[in-house]
Write an enzyme that holds these catalytic residues in place. Structure first.
Site, short mmCIF file in Angstrom:
data_model
loop_
_atom_site.label_atom_id
_atom_site.label_comp_id
_atom_site.label_asym_id
_atom_site.label_seq_id
_atom_site.Cartn_x
_atom_site.Cartn_y
_atom_site.Cartn_z
CG ASP A 67 -0.25 -0.38 2.53
OD1 ASP A 67 0.99 -0.43 2.56
OD2 ASP A 67 -0.95 -0.60 3.51
CG ASP A 136 -8.96 -1.14 11.69
OD1 ASP A 136 -7.93 -1.76 11.36
OD2 ASP A 136 -9.37 -0.13 11.09
CG HIS A 138 -5.75 -1.89 8.74
ND1 HIS A 138 -5.97 -0.89 9.65
CD2 HIS A 138 -4.42 -1.86 8.48
CE1 HIS A 138 -4.83 -0.29 9.92
NE2 HIS A 138 -3.87 -0.87 9.23
CD GLU A 143 -8.73 1.07 7.72
OE1 GLU A 143 -8.86 0.15 8.55
OE2 GLU A 143 -8.14 2.13 7.97
C1 GLP Z 1 -0.38 0.45 8.62
C2 GLP Z 1 -0.05 -0.37 7.39
C3 GLP Z 1 -0.29 -1.85 7.61
C4 GLP Z 1 0.32 -2.27 8.93
C5 GLP Z 1 -0.37 -1.55 10.05
C6 GLP Z 1 0.16 -1.93 11.43
O1 GLP Z 1 -1.66 0.94 8.66
N1 GLP Z 1 -0.75 0.04 6.23
O2 GLP Z 1 0.27 -2.59 6.52
O3 GLP Z 1 0.20 -3.66 9.10
O4 GLP Z 1 -0.16 -0.16 9.86
O5 GLP Z 1 1.25 -1.14 11.76
P1 GLP Z 1 2.22 -1.39 12.96
O6 GLP Z 1 3.08 -2.53 12.55
O7 GLP Z 1 3.00 -0.12 13.09
O8 GLP Z 1 1.38 -1.70 14.14
#
Ligand code: GLP
Length: 236
Positions: A67, A136, A138, A143
């Site tokens: 993404d 959440d 995702h 989402e």
């Molecule tokens: C972002 C990314 C996701 C990731 C998520 C969790 O929103 N788009 O790909 O898995 O955050 O992030 P973290 O690893 O910092 O908790």
């Protein structure tokens, strides 16, 4: 589904890096699906370390990222392209032209979504997809919603996601409100999946995702249907 409980973040990172390095050693031409966020940073560091020791060669490897924020170009230090360059690609010998991240500044974002799906197809699909998980549920930026979105698409980020990511931007206002993300179909079509999660705040959502009902309200729950899913977590 294989579930591996790690002792701590360093252990989770090493175990995840071991899975990725095995993939690249066994199939040097692998297409790696890569993820951003704070969780994979330790695994990327470990892989850089093993590369420097001469244990892994990424010269034939390709990568596609999940993404990107809409409105940020690769030179913006909050873009996921910048994150990947600085946290991983600059430290290994992958060819930059073989690394792909959706273009958050494309003039026509709908066309960019189609291009990204075609690109994944033209690479022959993803061999190993690394995934983090949002609070959440995702994955990428898929989402919670009424249905699983299959292909690359544009999303309005949830309030919770904006709040969680504000730590990187300094304030909530600065977090882009939209993103482009690989869809559930491309993720589920990857030959292997590696989901990593770290910290007590991820425990509930990981349990819901892995053992709760499969529902688009918890996007990661679809992973229960994948035939080759490895999960490495540490909830300490
Ligand atoms: C972002 C990314 C996701 C990731 C998520 C969790 O929103 N788009 O790909 O898995 O955050 O992030 P973290 O690893 O910092 O908790």
């Amino acid at each position: 589904m294989r579930i591996i409980e790690a002792k701590d973040y360093a252990d989770m990172s090493r175990k995840a890096a071991n899975v990725i390095s095995a993939q690249v050693i066994l199939e040097p031409r692998s297409v790696l699906g890569l993820a951003t966020g704070s969780t994979p940073i330790g695994a990327y560091k470990q892989l850089i370390d093993w590369y420097n020791k001469g244990d892994i060669d990424f010269s034939q490897t390709k990568s596609v990222n999940l993404d990107e924020y809409i409105g940020l170009d690769g030179s913006n230090d909050q873009s996921y392209r910048y994150f990947m360059n600085t946290n991983f690609f600059d430290g290994i010998n992958i060819k930059k032209e073989n690394t792909f991240v959706p273009n958050g500044k494309a003039p026509d974002m709908e066309a960019e979504c189609k291009r990204y799906d075609e690109l994944i197809k033209s690479l022959g699909g993803i061999d190993l997809q690394l995934l983090g998980i949002g609070h959440d549920g995702h994955i990428g930026f898929n989402e919670p919603g009424a249905a699983f979105e299959k292909t690359t698409h544009i999303v309005e980020l949830e309030e919770a996601t904006i709040k969680a990511n504000a730590r990187f931007f300094g304030s909530e206002e600065k977090v882009p409100k939209k993103a482009i993300t690989m869809g559930i179909k491309s993720i589920m079509q990857a030959k292997k999946l590696l989901l990593i999660a770290n910290g007590p705040d991820k425990k509930d959502i990981v349990e819901k995702a892995l053992h709760g009902p499969v529902t688009p309200m918890v996007p990661a729950s679809i992973l229960q249907f994948h035939p080759n899913l490895t999960v490495v977590y540490c909830f300490n």
